[in-house]
Design a protein around this motif. Structure first.
Motif, PDB file in Angstrom:
ATOM      1  N   ALA A 134     -21.876 -14.523 -35.024  1.00  0.00           N
ATOM      2  CA  ALA A 134     -20.904 -15.251 -34.206  1.00  0.00           C
ATOM      3  C   ALA A 134     -20.215 -14.299 -33.243  1.00  0.00           C
ATOM      4  O   ALA A 134     -20.298 -13.077 -33.369  1.00  0.00           O
ATOM      5  CB  ALA A 134     -19.881 -15.920 -35.110  1.00  0.00           C
ATOM      6  N   GLY A 135     -19.532 -14.878 -32.257  1.00  0.00           N
ATOM      7  CA  GLY A 135     -18.776 -14.059 -31.321  1.00  0.00           C
ATOM      8  C   GLY A 135     -19.521 -13.792 -30.031  1.00  0.00           C
ATOM      9  O   GLY A 135     -20.599 -14.344 -29.776  1.00  0.00           O
ATOM     10  N   ALA A 136     -18.924 -12.933 -29.222  1.00  0.00           N
ATOM     11  CA  ALA A 136     -19.482 -12.629 -27.904  1.00  0.00           C
ATOM     12  C   ALA A 136     -20.836 -11.935 -28.020  1.00  0.00           C
ATOM     13  O   ALA A 136     -21.145 -11.287 -29.030  1.00  0.00           O
ATOM     14  CB  ALA A 136     -18.505 -11.737 -27.130  1.00  0.00           C
ATOM     15  N   LYS A 137     -21.639 -12.069 -26.976  1.00  0.00           N
ATOM     16  CA  LYS A 137     -22.957 -11.442 -26.966  1.00  0.00           C
ATOM     17  C   LYS A 137     -22.843  -9.920 -26.824  1.00  0.00           C
ATOM     18  O   LYS A 137     -21.839  -9.396 -26.358  1.00  0.00           O
ATOM     19  CB  LYS A 137     -23.795 -12.023 -25.819  1.00  0.00           C
ATOM     20  N   TRP A 138     -23.919  -9.245 -27.223  1.00  0.00           N
ATOM     21  CA  TRP A 138     -23.950  -7.789 -27.251  1.00  0.00           C
ATOM     22  C   TRP A 138     -24.727  -7.218 -26.069  1.00  0.00           C
ATOM     23  O   TRP A 138     -25.740  -7.773 -25.649  1.00  0.00           O
ATOM     24  CB  TRP A 138     -24.595  -7.296 -28.539  1.00  0.00           C
ATOM     25  N   ILE A 139     -24.248  -6.084 -25.571  1.00  0.00           N
ATOM     26  CA  ILE A 139     -24.944  -5.302 -24.547  1.00  0.00           C
ATOM     27  C   ILE A 139     -25.532  -4.092 -25.255  1.00  0.00           C
ATOM     28  O   ILE A 139     -24.788  -3.250 -25.786  1.00  0.00           O
ATOM     29  CB  ILE A 139     -23.981  -4.840 -23.441  1.00  0.00           C
ATOM     30  N   LEU A 140     -26.853  -3.993 -25.278  1.00  0.00           N
ATOM     31  CA  LEU A 140     -27.532  -2.900 -25.976  1.00  0.00           C
ATOM     32  C   LEU A 140     -28.292  -2.040 -24.974  1.00  0.00           C
ATOM     33  O   LEU A 140     -28.968  -2.565 -24.085  1.00  0.00           O
ATOM     34  CB  LEU A 140     -28.500  -3.458 -27.026  1.00  0.00           C
ATOM     35  N   PRO A 141     -28.211  -0.726 -25.091  1.00  0.00           N
ATOM     36  CA  PRO A 141     -28.873   0.154 -24.117  1.00  0.00           C
ATOM     37  C   PRO A 141     -30.380   0.209 -24.314  1.00  0.00           C
ATOM     38  O   PRO A 141     -30.884   0.083 -25.433  1.00  0.00           O
ATOM     39  CB  PRO A 141     -28.238   1.521 -24.387  1.00  0.00           C
ATOM     40  N   THR A 142     -31.096   0.401 -23.220  1.00  0.00           N
ATOM     41  CA  THR A 142     -32.530   0.664 -23.284  1.00  0.00           C
ATOM     42  C   THR A 142     -32.747   2.164 -23.467  1.00  0.00           C
ATOM     43  O   THR A 142     -31.788   2.953 -23.452  1.00  0.00           O
ATOM     44  CB  THR A 142     -33.216   0.214 -21.988  1.00  0.00           C
ATOM     45  N   SER A 143     -34.004   2.566 -23.585  1.00  0.00           N
ATOM     46  CA  SER A 143     -34.298   3.996 -23.687  1.00  0.00           C
ATOM     47  C   SER A 143     -33.863   4.733 -22.421  1.00  0.00           C
ATOM     48  O   SER A 143     -33.436   5.893 -22.471  1.00  0.00           O
ATOM     49  CB  SER A 143     -35.791   4.213 -23.942  1.00  0.00           C
ATOM     50  N   LEU A 144     -33.945   4.059 -21.257  1.00  0.00           N
ATOM     51  CA  LEU A 144     -33.455   4.664 -20.016  1.00  0.00           C
ATOM     52  C   LEU A 144     -31.945   4.886 -20.074  1.00  0.00           C
ATOM     53  O   LEU A 144     -31.434   5.908 -19.608  1.00  0.00           O
ATOM     54  CB  LEU A 144     -33.804   3.782 -18.817  1.00  0.00           C
ATOM     55  N   GLY A 145     -31.248   3.910 -20.627  1.00  0.00           N
ATOM     56  CA  GLY A 145     -29.803   4.036 -20.748  1.00  0.00           C
ATOM     57  C   GLY A 145     -29.412   5.171 -21.679  1.00  0.00           C
ATOM     58  O   GLY A 145     -28.473   5.933 -21.402  1.00  0.00           O
ATOM     59  N   VAL A 146     -30.135   5.291 -22.778  1.00  0.00           N
ATOM     60  CA  VAL A 146     -29.878   6.382 -23.713  1.00  0.00           C
ATOM     61  C   VAL A 146     -30.157   7.725 -23.050  1.00  0.00           C
ATOM     62  O   VAL A 146     -29.398   8.688 -23.202  1.00  0.00           O
ATOM     63  CB  VAL A 146     -30.740   6.216 -24.981  1.00  0.00           C
ATOM     64  N   ARG A 147     -31.232   7.789 -22.278  1.00  0.00           N
ATOM     65  CA  ARG A 147     -31.581   9.039 -21.595  1.00  0.00           C
ATOM     66  C   ARG A 147     -30.511   9.408 -20.565  1.00  0.00           C
ATOM     67  O   ARG A 147     -30.213  10.588 -20.367  1.00  0.00           O
ATOM     68  CB  ARG A 147     -32.945   8.913 -20.922  1.00  0.00           C
ATOM     69  N   TRP A 148     -29.950   8.411 -19.897  1.00  0.00           N
ATOM     70  CA  TRP A 148     -28.894   8.701 -18.920  1.00  0.00           C
ATOM     71  C   TRP A 148     -27.712   9.379 -19.596  1.00  0.00           C
ATOM     72  O   TRP A 148     -27.148  10.344 -19.059  1.00  0.00           O
ATOM     73  CB  TRP A 148     -28.430   7.406 -18.257  1.00  0.00           C
ATOM     74  N   TYR A 149     -27.347   8.912 -20.790  1.00  0.00           N
ATOM     75  CA  TYR A 149     -26.179   9.469 -21.479  1.00  0.00           C
ATOM     76  C   TYR A 149     -26.486  10.817 -22.116  1.00  0.00           C
ATOM     77  O   TYR A 149     -25.702  11.765 -22.003  1.00  0.00           O
ATOM     78  CB  TYR A 149     -25.688   8.493 -22.545  1.00  0.00           C
ATOM     79  N   LEU A 150     -27.646  10.912 -22.791  1.00  0.00           N
ATOM     80  CA  LEU A 150     -27.964  12.125 -23.527  1.00  0.00           C
ATOM     81  C   LEU A 150     -28.576  13.216 -22.662  1.00  0.00           C
ATOM     82  O   LEU A 150     -28.548  14.392 -23.018  1.00  0.00           O
ATOM     83  CB  LEU A 150     -28.935  11.807 -24.674  1.00  0.00           C
ATOM     84  N   GLY A 151     -29.189  12.801 -21.531  1.00  0.00           N
ATOM     85  CA  GLY A 151     -29.908  13.764 -20.715  1.00  0.00           C
ATOM     86  C   GLY A 151     -31.295  14.047 -21.247  1.00  0.00           C
ATOM     87  O   GLY A 151     -31.992  14.941 -20.761  1.00  0.00           O
ATOM     88  N   ARG A 152     -31.683  13.314 -22.254  1.00  0.00           N
ATOM     89  CA  ARG A 152     -33.017  13.440 -22.857  1.00  0.00           C
ATOM     90  C   ARG A 152     -33.310  12.137 -23.598  1.00  0.00           C
ATOM     91  O   ARG A 152     -32.438  11.283 -23.743  1.00  0.00           O
ATOM     92  CB  ARG A 152     -33.070  14.618 -23.828  1.00  0.00           C
ATOM     93  N   SER A 153     -34.528  12.010 -24.060  1.00  0.00           N
ATOM     94  CA  SER A 153     -34.905  10.795 -24.775  1.00  0.00           C
ATOM     95  C   SER A 153     -34.153  10.710 -26.106  1.00  0.00           C
ATOM     96  O   SER A 153     -33.833  11.719 -26.728  1.00  0.00           O
ATOM     97  CB  SER A 153     -36.415  10.780 -25.051  1.00  0.00           C
TER      98      SER A 153
END
Length: 233
Positions: free
Chosen positions: A67-86
Motif C-alpha cells: 500500500a501507499g505511494a509508488k516507488w522510484i527504483l534506480p536502474t544500473s545506469l542510475g547506480v553507476r551515476w552515483y557510485l561511479g562504477r557498476s
C-alpha cells in the motif's frame, strides 16, 4: 540545460535531478511522497523529476510495493551515476520497503537531507567492504560528531537476551566506526522504554558514547519536536 533530444542516457542535467538521484540510489529506492519531503517540494514536482529520470534511463517506471505511494527504483545506469562504477540494484520486498521508508523519514526528521549530512547503510557497507546488512541504518553527521542511527522495524518483540546481544554488538560496531553517539529509533514491536532499560543494564554502553532512544512516531511528527542530545528534530 539540454533538451530532451540532446540528453545522454546515464547522465543528469539539472541540480534537482542530481539531488533526487543522490537520495534514491543510496537508499536503494524512494516513494514518490517521500521524495517530495526529501526535496522539500510537493508531490507533483516529485512526479516530474521521476519522469525526467525515467527519460534518462536512470530509474525504472514507478512500481507498487504494498500500500501507499509508488516507488522510484534506480536502474544500473542510475547506480553507476552515483557510485561511479557498476553496482547492484535493489528489488525491495514488502518488509524491506517498510524499513526503507522508515529510515528515509527518520533522516528527513533529523534534518539530514544534505549529501554530507548522512551516510546510508549502503554507503557504510561499501566503505567497510561489509557483506549483507549493516548493523545500523545510517550515520548522521552532526556538527559535533558522527551519530549511528538504528531504526528498529522488527514486527516481533525482541527477547531480553536477543535485545541485549543486539545492543552489545551494535555499540561495539558504533565505537569501531568512530561514532560519538547512537540513536535508536523504535518503530517495531519492541517499545522504546524496554530498549532504554536494556541499554542502562549494559555495563560499558556509555563509555565515550552518547546513546538516546526515541519513538519513531514522535520523531516524525512535525507537531511534536523531539529533543535529542544532538539537537532538536
Amino acid at each position: 540545460m539540454t533538451t530532451t533530444d540532446d540528453r545522454i542516457p546515464g547522465s543528469v542535467d539539472t541540480r534537482r535531478q542530481a539531488r533526487a538521484l543522490g537520495g534514491i540510489v543510496p537508499h536503494r529506492g524512494m516513494q514518490v511522497d517521500t521524495l517530495a519531503l526529501f526535496l522539500g517540494t510537493n508531490r507533483s514536482h516529485s512526479y516530474e523529476v521521476a519522469a525526467e529520470l525515467l527519460a534518462l534511463g536512470l530509474v525504472h517506471p514507478l512500481r507498487e510495493i504494498g500500500a501507499g505511494a509508488k516507488w522510484i527504483l534506480p536502474t544500473s545506469l542510475g547506480v553507476r551515476w552515483y557510485l561511479g562504477r557498476s553496482g547492484s540494484t535493489w528489488r525491495p520486498s514488502l518488509l524491506w520497503s517498510i524499513r526503507a521508508r522508515a529510515v528515509v523519514h527518520t533522516r528527513i526528521a533529523l534534518g539530514a537531507r544534505d549529501h554530507d549530512a548522512w551516510r546510508t547503510d549502503h554507503d557504510l557497507c561499501i566503505d567497510n567492504a561489509h557483506p549483507g546488512r549493516y548493523l545500523y541504518d545510517g550515520q548522521w553527521n552532526t556538527p559535533d560528531t558522527f551519530v549511528a542511527v538504528k531504526v528498529d522495524t522488527a514486527a516481533y518483540r525482541l527477547t531480553p537476551a536477543k535485545l541485549t546481544d543486539t545492543l552489545r554488538r551494535l555499540t561495539t560496531r558504533v565505537r569501531e566506526d568512530s561514532c560519538g553517539g547512537l540513536l535508536w529509533v523504535a518503530h517495531g514491536a519492541t517499545p522504546a522504554d524496554i530498549v532504554r532499560t536494556a541499554l542502562a543494564e549494559l555495563p560499558d554502553h556509555g563509555q565515550a558514547l552518547t546513546v538516546a532512544v526515541v519513538d519513531y512516531t514522535d520523531l516524525t511528527d512535525p507537531n511534536t519536536p523531539v529533543i535529542t542530545p544532538w539537537g532538536v528534530a
